[in-house]
Write a protein that holds these residues in place. Structure first.
Motif, short mmCIF file in Angstrom:
data_model
loop_
_atom_site.label_atom_id
_atom_site.label_comp_id
_atom_site.label_asym_id
_atom_site.label_seq_id
_atom_site.Cartn_x
_atom_site.Cartn_y
_atom_site.Cartn_z
N ASP A 1 0.80 -1.23 0.03
CA ASP A 1 -0.22 -0.11 -0.02
C ASP A 1 0.70 1.21 0.10
OD1 ASP A 1 -2.29 -1.47 -0.26
OD2 ASP A 1 -2.73 -1.08 1.85
N TRP A 2 1.85 1.34 0.57
CA TRP A 2 2.85 2.48 0.79
C TRP A 2 3.28 2.96 -0.73
CZ3 TRP A 2 8.06 2.59 -0.33
CH2 TRP A 2 8.69 4.14 -0.22
N ALA A 3 3.86 1.63 -1.45
CA ALA A 3 4.22 1.96 -2.53
C ALA A 3 3.23 2.51 -3.58
CB ALA A 3 5.10 0.77 -3.30
N MET A 4 2.11 1.71 -3.32
CA MET A 4 0.93 2.12 -4.24
C MET A 4 0.60 3.69 -4.05
SD MET A 4 0.56 -0.24 -6.34
CE MET A 4 -1.01 0.35 -6.88
N ASP A 5 0.60 4.09 -2.73
CA ASP A 5 0.18 5.44 -2.50
C ASP A 5 1.19 6.35 -3.46
OD1 ASP A 5 -2.03 4.63 -0.93
OD2 ASP A 5 -0.92 4.93 0.74
N ILE A 6 2.53 6.24 -3.16
CA ILE A 6 3.37 7.06 -4.10
C ILE A 6 2.97 7.00 -5.62
CG2 ILE A 6 5.93 7.17 -4.72
CD1 ILE A 6 6.48 6.44 -1.92
N TYR A 7 2.86 5.70 -6.00
CA TYR A 7 2.54 5.38 -7.38
C TYR A 7 1.21 6.14 -7.90
CZ TYR A 7 5.87 1.45 -7.54
OH TYR A 7 7.07 0.82 -7.37
N THR A 8 0.33 6.08 -7.21
CA THR A 8 -1.06 6.80 -7.37
C THR A 8 -0.88 8.33 -7.34
OG1 THR A 8 -2.42 5.21 -6.05
CG2 THR A 8 -3.42 7.39 -6.27
N ASP A 9 -0.07 9.05 -6.74
CA ASP A 9 0.12 10.44 -6.90
C ASP A 9 0.96 10.78 -8.03
OD1 ASP A 9 -1.25 10.98 -4.36
OD2 ASP A 9 0.53 10.94 -3.17
N ALA A 10 2.11 9.87 -8.31
CA ALA A 10 2.61 10.12 -9.53
C ALA A 10 2.08 10.03 -10.74
CB ALA A 10 4.03 9.08 -9.48
N LEU A 11 1.20 8.81 -10.97
CA LEU A 11 0.58 8.69 -12.16
C LEU A 11 -0.40 9.62 -12.42
CD1 LEU A 11 0.09 6.59 -14.30
CD2 LEU A 11 -1.76 5.64 -13.04
N LEU A 12 -1.30 10.12 -11.42
CA LEU A 12 -2.27 11.20 -11.32
C LEU A 12 -1.54 12.48 -11.86
CD1 LEU A 12 -4.38 10.80 -8.32
CD2 LEU A 12 -5.01 10.27 -10.48
N ASP A 13 -0.26 12.61 -11.59
CA ASP A 13 0.44 13.88 -11.97
C ASP A 13 0.66 13.54 -13.42
OD1 ASP A 13 0.09 15.26 -9.89
OD2 ASP A 13 1.97 14.64 -8.85
N TYR A 14 1.18 12.60 -13.90
CA TYR A 14 1.77 12.29 -14.95
C TYR A 14 0.72 12.20 -16.23
CZ TYR A 14 6.50 10.69 -14.13
OH TYR A 14 7.94 10.60 -13.83
N VAL A 15 -0.46 11.87 -15.91
CA VAL A 15 -1.61 11.90 -16.71
C VAL A 15 -2.01 13.19 -16.90
CG1 VAL A 15 -3.95 10.92 -17.20
CG2 VAL A 15 -2.41 9.40 -16.22
N ASP A 16 -2.12 14.05 -15.91
CA ASP A 16 -2.33 15.43 -16.14
C ASP A 16 -1.26 15.97 -17.03
OD1 ASP A 16 -4.26 15.87 -14.06
OD2 ASP A 16 -3.15 16.38 -12.71
N GLU A 17 -0.30 15.64 -17.05
CA GLU A 17 0.72 16.29 -18.08
C GLU A 17 0.53 15.90 -19.41
OE1 GLU A 17 4.86 15.51 -16.66
OE2 GLU A 17 4.53 16.51 -14.83
N LEU A 18 0.19 14.67 -19.34
CA LEU A 18 -0.12 13.84 -20.94
C LEU A 18 -1.31 14.73 -21.53
CD1 LEU A 18 0.09 10.11 -20.50
CD2 LEU A 18 1.62 11.53 -21.16
N LEU A 19 -2.25 14.84 -20.82
CA LEU A 19 -3.59 15.77 -21.17
C LEU A 19 -3.15 17.07 -21.76
CD1 LEU A 19 -6.53 14.07 -18.94
CD2 LEU A 19 -5.38 13.48 -21.02
N ASP A 20 -2.30 17.80 -20.74
CA ASP A 20 -2.01 18.89 -21.28
C ASP A 20 -0.99 19.31 -22.41
OD1 ASP A 20 -3.24 20.12 -19.04
OD2 ASP A 20 -1.26 20.17 -17.94
N ALA A 21 -0.17 17.95 -22.55
CA ALA A 21 0.74 17.96 -23.84
C ALA A 21 0.00 17.42 -25.14
CB ALA A 21 2.02 17.43 -23.59
N GLY A 22 -0.90 16.64 -24.72
CA GLY A 22 -1.58 15.79 -26.08
C GLY A 22 -1.42 14.48 -25.92
#
Length: 468
Positions: free
Chosen positions: A113-134
């Motif tokens: 769960d600890w690692a997944m919490d870190i991955y969750t925050d990172a993936l959400l941020d990365y997908v935000d960047e994908l949507l902004d960049a296309g």
């Protein structure tokens, strides 16, 4: 070690080291520190004088620290710790994620769960960047038949399907269509599904922030609605997803999110030690002072539960373990004839040992102070603990009405295990040096520490346990 990468100065040091970096790189002309906003105001780096020179000093935070856009500091633990990741995982210790700097980590073990919490925050941020960049799109070939062809006429198929059968007004044709339904996007969407499951699973205590993350994830799913689901993960055979062939230059920002998605889908954990190339995440800083204290306390609590101790291990910083530091005597002292009012009648203060053993009858057979400090690193023989630590531990022992007190330090050199320091009036002072330098030997070292603690406390394991 100091190096320069892309005009950024990279400096290696250990905890509490003074850092050799020219003041012009972190001070303005007005003599104000130029730290990035995430570390400004935190006790992560300190400015002080040494030998008349203004210098920076690292503190107890280890990891990669961006001072500003010109200087990065890599701080390592000053004591030999074989598995920093295990300590964080076992304690659930919080890490400080810096958005201003990403760094690469190695994958290790299974994602909890600890690692997944870190991955969750990172993936959400990365997908935000994908949507902004296309989103990455690809041209895929489509085929059709009919009276109104478009694209390219497929002469061979038209002859076979229609002309040979006397149908003069229909044709077979093909065209290329841009689509977001690519292996890369299917990989990211599958990782989002795993994160959704992590956020949605039933927990005994709802976690703050999960609802907001689920809402944010729902918006991401909406943006990926044209991307097909692939429950068999066939996209993991795609060489571009795996990084065997490069992404198009305009879409190179997909590489970090694809690496992270693969780690999530494979259920691989994260190693916090410096170095690695499996996944790129925010730089994660760890306060080793608090981590060492938590690790000792959690490890002792696990041994207490497993071995049926007739006492529970509690944190003296909580109501379960702390007591008032001062008493208000009756009668009050009157050294000059008139009783003096006691400040403690309004605020009795708190005695807050890091580790407290508490029995069913609410007695306290042992207290311990856990200190992530080093002593004797440069000495040929064992040295005394720091005086301030001893004074605090002795004060707490007197307040808990104990004839002894225990300090617990990380071992770095000299004797391992229990050391008798000496006696301060009526209080015997012991120091336990815990060896965390060997990953294979950590369990044995923790078991030995627990045995020593139980012995000093005079616990009878045949009594009814208070926990477990």
């Amino acid at each position: 070690m100091t190096e320069v990468r892309d005009r950024v100065l990279v400096i290696d040091c250990v905890e509490y080291d003074h850092i050799d970096v020219d003041a012009s790189l972190w001070l303005s002309e007005g003599h104000e520190t130029q730290f990035n906003s995430e570390i400004d105001g935190r006790d992560i780096l300190r400015a002080n004088f040494k030998k008349g020179v203004l210098r920076l000093q690292a503190t107890s935070y280890v990891g990669v620290i961006p001072i500003n856009d010109r200087v990065v500091v890599r701080v390592k633990p000053r004591v030999p710790i074989a598995n920093l990741t295990r300590m964080v995982r076992d304690t659930g210790h919080n890490v400080l994620a810096l958005a201003t700097l990403d760094r690469e980590y190695s994958g290790r073990g299974t994602a909890d769960d600890w690692a997944m919490d870190i991955y969750t925050d990172a993936l959400l941020d990365y997908v935000d960047e994908l949507l902004d960049a296309g989103l990455l799109r690809a041209y895929e070939r489509r085929e059709g038949e009919g009276h109104f062809p478009h694209g390219r006429i497929d002469v061979t198929r038209t002859m076979q399907r229609f002309a040979a059968r006397g149908v003069p007004n229909k044709a077979a044709y093909s065209w290329f269509e841009r689509t977001v339904d690519t292996p890369a996007n299917r990989c990211v969407k599958a990782a989002m599904d795993v994160i959704h499951g992590h956020l949605s699973k039933t927990r005994s205590k709802p976690r703050k922030g999960d609802r907001a993350k689920l809402a944010r994830l729902a918006g991401h799913f909406h943006a990926f609605e044209e991307v097909a689901e692939d429950p068999d993960y066939r996209f993991l055979d795609d060489p571009q997803v795996l990084g065997l062939i490069p992404l198009p230059d305009p879409r190179s920002y997909y590489r970090p999110v694809l690496d992270l998605s693969i780690v999530i889908l494979q259920g691989v954990g994260i190693a916090l030690e410096l170095g690695g190339s499996d996944v790129r995440l925010r730089s994660l800083l760890i306060d080793t002072n608090k981590l060492f204290e938590n690790f000792v306390r959690v490890s002792l609590a696990k041994h207490a539960a497993t071995n049926g101790w007739p006492a529970e291990v509690v944190d003296g910083n909580t109501d379960a373990g702390r007591i008032d530091l001062y008493d208000v005597p009756n009668p009050l002292p009157a050294p000059f004839g008139t009783p003096m009012a006691a400040l403690a009648s309004r605020d009795p203060g708190k005695a807050q040992p890091d580790v407290v053993l508490k029995t069913l009858d609410s007695s306290f057979p042992l207290i311990a102070e856990v200190k992530n400090t080093i002593h004797g690193m440069n000495a040929d023989t064992d040295t005394l603990p720091e005086r301030g630590e001893v004074e605090q531990a002795v004060t707490y022992a007197l307040r808990y009405d104990l004839p002894f007190t225990l300090l617990i330090h990380p071992w770095i050199k000299g004797t391992k295990g229990l050391v008798y320091v000496g006696r301060v009036r009526s209080v015997d002072v012991y120091d336990y040096r815990l060896d965390l330098s060997s990953d294979a030997g950590v369990d044995a070292a923790l078991a030995d520490m627990a045995s020593v603690v139980a012995g000093l406390a005079g616990l009878d394991v045949t009594q009814a346990p208070t926990s477990g």
